[in-house]
Design a protein around this motif. Structure first.
Motif, PDB file in Angstrom:
ATOM      1  N   GLY A 200     109.272  68.751 -59.877  1.00 22.74           N
ATOM      2  CA  GLY A 200     108.971  67.813 -58.818  1.00 22.74           C
ATOM      3  C   GLY A 200     110.156  66.986 -58.369  1.00 22.74           C
ATOM      4  N   ARG A 201     111.377  67.505 -58.513  1.00 15.80           N
ATOM      5  CA  ARG A 201     112.549  66.776 -58.045  1.00 15.80           C
ATOM      6  C   ARG A 201     113.359  67.684 -57.121  1.00 15.80           C
ATOM      7  NH1 ARG A 201     116.679  68.629 -61.531  1.00 15.80           N
ATOM      8  NH2 ARG A 201     115.858  69.618 -63.388  1.00 15.80           N
ATOM      9  N   SER A 202     114.250  67.103 -56.338  1.00 16.99           N
ATOM     10  CA  SER A 202     114.978  67.894 -55.354  1.00 16.99           C
ATOM     11  C   SER A 202     116.408  68.181 -55.759  1.00 16.99           C
ATOM     12  CB  SER A 202     114.972  67.176 -53.997  1.00 16.99           C
ATOM     13  OG  SER A 202     115.424  65.863 -54.132  1.00 16.99           O
ATOM     14  N   ILE A 203     116.924  67.527 -56.814  1.00 21.44           N
ATOM     15  CA  ILE A 203     118.236  67.869 -57.330  1.00 21.44           C
ATOM     16  C   ILE A 203     118.197  67.846 -58.847  1.00 21.44           C
ATOM     17  CG2 ILE A 203     119.447  66.949 -55.325  1.00 21.44           C
ATOM     18  CD1 ILE A 203     120.228  64.547 -57.113  1.00 21.44           C
ATOM     19  N   GLY A 204     119.163  68.509 -59.451  1.00 15.23           N
ATOM     20  CA  GLY A 204     119.266  68.512 -60.904  1.00 15.23           C
ATOM     21  C   GLY A 204     120.403  67.620 -61.350  1.00 15.23           C
ATOM     22  N   GLU A 205     121.111  68.021 -62.398  1.00 18.47           N
ATOM     23  CA  GLU A 205     122.216  67.223 -62.911  1.00 18.47           C
ATOM     24  C   GLU A 205     123.366  67.205 -61.908  1.00 18.47           C
ATOM     25  OE1 GLU A 205     123.402  68.521 -66.737  1.00 18.47           O
ATOM     26  OE2 GLU A 205     121.448  68.172 -67.665  1.00 18.47           O
ATOM     27  N   VAL A 208     131.058  65.546 -60.571  1.00 21.97           N
ATOM     28  CA  VAL A 208     132.057  65.399 -59.518  1.00 21.97           C
ATOM     29  C   VAL A 208     132.574  66.785 -59.157  1.00 21.97           C
ATOM     30  CG1 VAL A 208     134.290  64.419 -58.893  1.00 21.97           C
ATOM     31  CG2 VAL A 208     132.708  63.099 -60.313  1.00 21.97           C
ATOM     32  N   ILE A 209     132.416  67.177 -57.910  1.00 26.44           N
ATOM     33  CA  ILE A 209     132.796  68.519 -57.474  1.00 26.44           C
ATOM     34  C   ILE A 209     133.793  68.444 -56.329  1.00 26.44           C
ATOM     35  CG2 ILE A 209     130.588  69.518 -58.173  1.00 26.44           C
ATOM     36  CD1 ILE A 209     129.741  69.475 -55.250  1.00 26.44           C
ATOM     37  N   ASP A 210     134.575  69.505 -56.174  1.00 34.38           N
ATOM     38  CA  ASP A 210     135.536  69.637 -55.084  1.00 34.38           C
ATOM     39  C   ASP A 210     134.796  70.127 -53.845  1.00 34.38           C
ATOM     40  OD1 ASP A 210     137.445  71.057 -53.282  1.00 34.38           O
ATOM     41  OD2 ASP A 210     138.898  70.432 -54.802  1.00 34.38           O
ATOM     42  N   VAL A 211     134.745  69.281 -52.810  1.00 31.96           N
ATOM     43  CA  VAL A 211     133.971  69.623 -51.614  1.00 31.96           C
ATOM     44  C   VAL A 211     134.545  70.856 -50.930  1.00 31.96           C
ATOM     45  CG1 VAL A 211     133.213  68.821 -49.350  1.00 31.96           C
ATOM     46  CG2 VAL A 211     133.254  67.237 -51.280  1.00 31.96           C
ATOM     47  N   GLY A 212     135.878  70.936 -50.818  1.00 32.49           N
ATOM     48  CA  GLY A 212     136.496  72.082 -50.161  1.00 32.49           C
ATOM     49  C   GLY A 212     136.175  73.395 -50.846  1.00 32.49           C
ATOM     50  N   MET A 229     135.676  80.118 -39.566  1.00 31.16           N
ATOM     51  CA  MET A 229     135.502  78.778 -40.096  1.00 31.16           C
ATOM     52  C   MET A 229     136.839  78.052 -40.108  1.00 31.16           C
ATOM     53  SD  MET A 229     133.932  77.362 -43.722  1.00 31.16           S
ATOM     54  CE  MET A 229     135.238  78.071 -44.729  1.00 31.16           C
ATOM     55  N   LEU A 230     136.845  76.841 -39.570  1.00 31.70           N
ATOM     56  CA  LEU A 230     138.016  75.967 -39.590  1.00 31.70           C
ATOM     57  C   LEU A 230     137.695  74.768 -40.463  1.00 31.70           C
ATOM     58  CD1 LEU A 230     138.892  76.031 -35.769  1.00 31.70           C
ATOM     59  CD2 LEU A 230     139.799  77.490 -37.588  1.00 31.70           C
ATOM     60  N   VAL A 231     138.561  74.510 -41.461  1.00 36.79           N
ATOM     61  CA  VAL A 231     138.265  73.468 -42.447  1.00 36.79           C
ATOM     62  C   VAL A 231     139.439  72.509 -42.564  1.00 36.79           C
ATOM     63  CG1 VAL A 231     137.460  73.027 -44.798  1.00 36.79           C
ATOM     64  CG2 VAL A 231     136.996  75.227 -43.729  1.00 36.79           C
ATOM     65  N   ASP A 232     139.130  71.206 -42.678  1.00 38.45           N
ATOM     66  CA  ASP A 232     140.171  70.215 -42.950  1.00 38.45           C
ATOM     67  C   ASP A 232     140.868  70.557 -44.259  1.00 38.45           C
ATOM     68  OD1 ASP A 232     139.494  68.896 -40.679  1.00 38.45           O
ATOM     69  OD2 ASP A 232     138.681  67.102 -41.662  1.00 38.45           O
ATOM     70  N   ASP A 233     142.138  70.186 -44.361  1.00 36.79           N
ATOM     71  CA  ASP A 233     142.926  70.527 -45.550  1.00 36.79           C
ATOM     72  C   ASP A 233     142.355  69.909 -46.823  1.00 36.79           C
ATOM     73  OD1 ASP A 233     144.658  72.024 -44.059  1.00 36.79           O
ATOM     74  OD2 ASP A 233     146.056  70.368 -43.693  1.00 36.79           O
ATOM     75  N   ASP A 234     141.978  68.651 -46.768  1.00 38.84           N
ATOM     76  CA  ASP A 234     141.507  67.966 -47.978  1.00 38.84           C
ATOM     77  C   ASP A 234     140.167  67.299 -47.697  1.00 38.84           C
ATOM     78  OD1 ASP A 234     141.170  66.759 -50.386  1.00 38.84           O
ATOM     79  OD2 ASP A 234     142.772  65.266 -50.134  1.00 38.84           O
ATOM     80  N   LEU A 235     139.107  67.840 -48.289  1.00 38.94           N
ATOM     81  CA  LEU A 235     137.762  67.276 -48.101  1.00 38.94           C
ATOM     82  C   LEU A 235     137.367  66.349 -49.239  1.00 38.94           C
ATOM     83  CD1 LEU A 235     135.849  70.413 -46.760  1.00 38.94           C
ATOM     84  CD2 LEU A 235     136.866  68.544 -45.470  1.00 38.94           C
ATOM     85  N   GLY A 236     138.262  66.206 -50.212  1.00 40.97           N
ATOM     86  CA  GLY A 236     137.992  65.268 -51.287  1.00 40.97           C
ATOM     87  C   GLY A 236     136.966  65.766 -52.294  1.00 40.97           C
ATOM     88  N   ALA A 237     136.383  64.835 -53.033  1.00 40.04           N
ATOM     89  CA  ALA A 237     135.398  65.156 -54.067  1.00 40.04           C
ATOM     90  C   ALA A 237     134.184  64.270 -53.890  1.00 40.04           C
ATOM     91  CB  ALA A 237     136.001  64.953 -55.458  1.00 40.04           C
ATOM     92  N   ILE A 238     133.075  64.733 -54.433  1.00 37.01           N
ATOM     93  CA  ILE A 238     131.819  63.996 -54.316  1.00 37.01           C
ATOM     94  C   ILE A 238     130.975  64.285 -55.550  1.00 37.01           C
ATOM     95  CG2 ILE A 238     130.669  65.866 -53.093  1.00 37.01           C
ATOM     96  CD1 ILE A 238     130.059  62.088 -52.580  1.00 37.01           C
ATOM     97  N   GLU A 239     130.167  63.325 -55.978  1.00 36.36           N
ATOM     98  CA  GLU A 239     129.243  63.563 -57.088  1.00 36.36           C
ATOM     99  C   GLU A 239     127.970  64.168 -56.537  1.00 36.36           C
ATOM    100  OE1 GLU A 239     126.892  61.279 -60.719  1.00 36.36           O
ATOM    101  OE2 GLU A 239     128.617  60.323 -59.755  1.00 36.36           O
ATOM    102  N   ALA A 240     127.633  65.369 -57.001  1.00 36.43           N
ATOM    103  CA  ALA A 240     126.475  66.079 -56.455  1.00 36.43           C
ATOM    104  C   ALA A 240     126.007  67.143 -57.435  1.00 36.43           C
ATOM    105  CB  ALA A 240     126.831  66.718 -55.115  1.00 36.43           C
ATOM    106  N   ASP A 241     124.826  67.648 -57.186  1.00 32.22           N
ATOM    107  CA  ASP A 241     124.326  68.847 -57.853  1.00 32.22           C
ATOM    108  C   ASP A 241     125.029  70.023 -57.174  1.00 32.22           C
ATOM    109  OD1 ASP A 241     122.907  71.213 -58.394  1.00 32.22           O
ATOM    110  OD2 ASP A 241     121.011  70.163 -58.628  1.00 32.22           O
TER     111      ASP A 241
END
Length: 340
Positions: A200-205, A208-212, A229-241
């Protein structure tokens, strides 16, 4: 200029606290007559204190519950036994305009000049009830996804995996390896969504992941045809499943190619404040009149679309506590902006 230095009495102090409390307060006697109501009660039930004082508490009780309230109070006055949770019980109250308001009521008993009184602290829990209903709707949608995955996808997926395994035993080719990887990815997603439905949840554990890196892996997992696909050089990192975030990106890429065409150009980059991500294409875009509908379960403008893709995207975004919006891209196509 004269200054009043007279001390504030205890009664005045507590009276001020009660009069300015955010919660509604009602005091009744043992006959259920209202003897006190504070100003906050008007925000909850629409009645001014003056309209309630001197009336029966039954005026704010839904008719179907009046016998229950009468019997409960009578029983307590006679026996002293509490048959409800006085620290907080959810009960509907009747608003002045006739609609019911879900409330949480805490009760206290006290005596004054030998008379018995009961005071209820009343909180409006409409917003909480709405959130609970939304969570229940989300759970039901997950159950629907689980049924589709279990019955409509799992069986043909198993067949495809079997034939791919036989083909790889007979012939070693990079194309078959890509097919096998894609089928494995699908199988992982099926397991993930089934597990999410059970819990009954929408994300798990989260981690910190590399977005790019997630963007590149998601693009490789989608049938991109002749799209670019055209992508920015550095998309940084984000905490996510990580798995769910990649699924979010896959659905946005697939949506772009389905609607902008097989030779679409998809751009991915950071928002100007670097607190989010955008994914946009160079297609015909999404009309402003339906932008609020595209995340709805089962909604699709594509003839062969299931309407699940953007609904899943919205669900994953909500699960992370992010926000998503759709607007017009720099070249007129659809632009999805995720802010975290």
């Amino acid at each position: 200029m004269d200054v009043d230095n007279s001390p504030v009495t205890t009664d005045d102090f507590y009276q001020t606290l009660v009069e300015n409390a955010a919660e509604g307060m009602l005091t009744i006697d043992e006959n259920s007559d209202i003897v006190y109501a504070n100003p906050a009660i008007e925000d909850i039930l629409g009645y001014t204190p003056e309209e309630l004082i001197g009336s029966s508490k039954m005026d704010i009780i839904p008719e179907r519950l009046e016998p229950v309230h009468t019997a409960a109070l009578k029983s307590y006055v006679e026996t002293g036994e509490r048959n409800i949770d006085w620290n907080g019980i959810e009960l509907p109250a009747l608003h002045k305009d006739g609609h019911e308001v879900p409330t949480l009521i805490s009760l206290r008993e006290h005596e004054h000049d030998g008379d018995q009184y009961f005071t209820g602290v009343i909180r409006d829990i409409s917003e909480r009830r709405q959130r609970e209903n939304q969570l229940q709707d989300q759970k039901e949608r997950l159950d629907e996804f689980a049924d589709i995955l279990t019955h409509d996808i799992r069986n043909p997926l198993s067949v495809a995996e079997g034939y791919t395994k036989i083909a790889r035993e007979q012939r070693d080719s990079p194309e078959l390896e890509k097919i096998s990887d894609a089928l494995t990815r699908i199988d992982t997603l099926v397991d993930d969504v089934l597990e999410l439905s059970k819990e009954g949840r929408s994300i798990g554990e989260t981690d910190v992941i590399d977005v790019g890196e997630s963007v590149r892996e998601a693009w490789e997992s989608v049938e991109t045809r002749q799209a670019t696909m055209l992508v920015d050089d550095d998309l940084g990192a984000i905490e996510a499943d990580e798995s769910r975030f990649q699924e979010l990106l896959e659905n946005l890429f697939r949506n772009a190619i389905d609607h902008a065409g097989s030779d679409a150009t998809v751009r991915v980059g950071l928002l100007s404040d670097e607190l989010g991500l955008y994914v946009e294409d160079d297609g015909s875009g999404i009309p402003a009149t339906i932008r609020s509908d595209v995340f709805g379960h089962g909604y699709s403008t594509h003839r062969d679309g299931t309407g699940y893709g953007l609904s899943i995207v919205s669900q994953i975004v909500d699960g992370h506590g992010w926000d998503i919006s759709v607007t017009e891209g720099t070249e007129g196509g659809a632009r999805f902006e995720i802010t975290w």
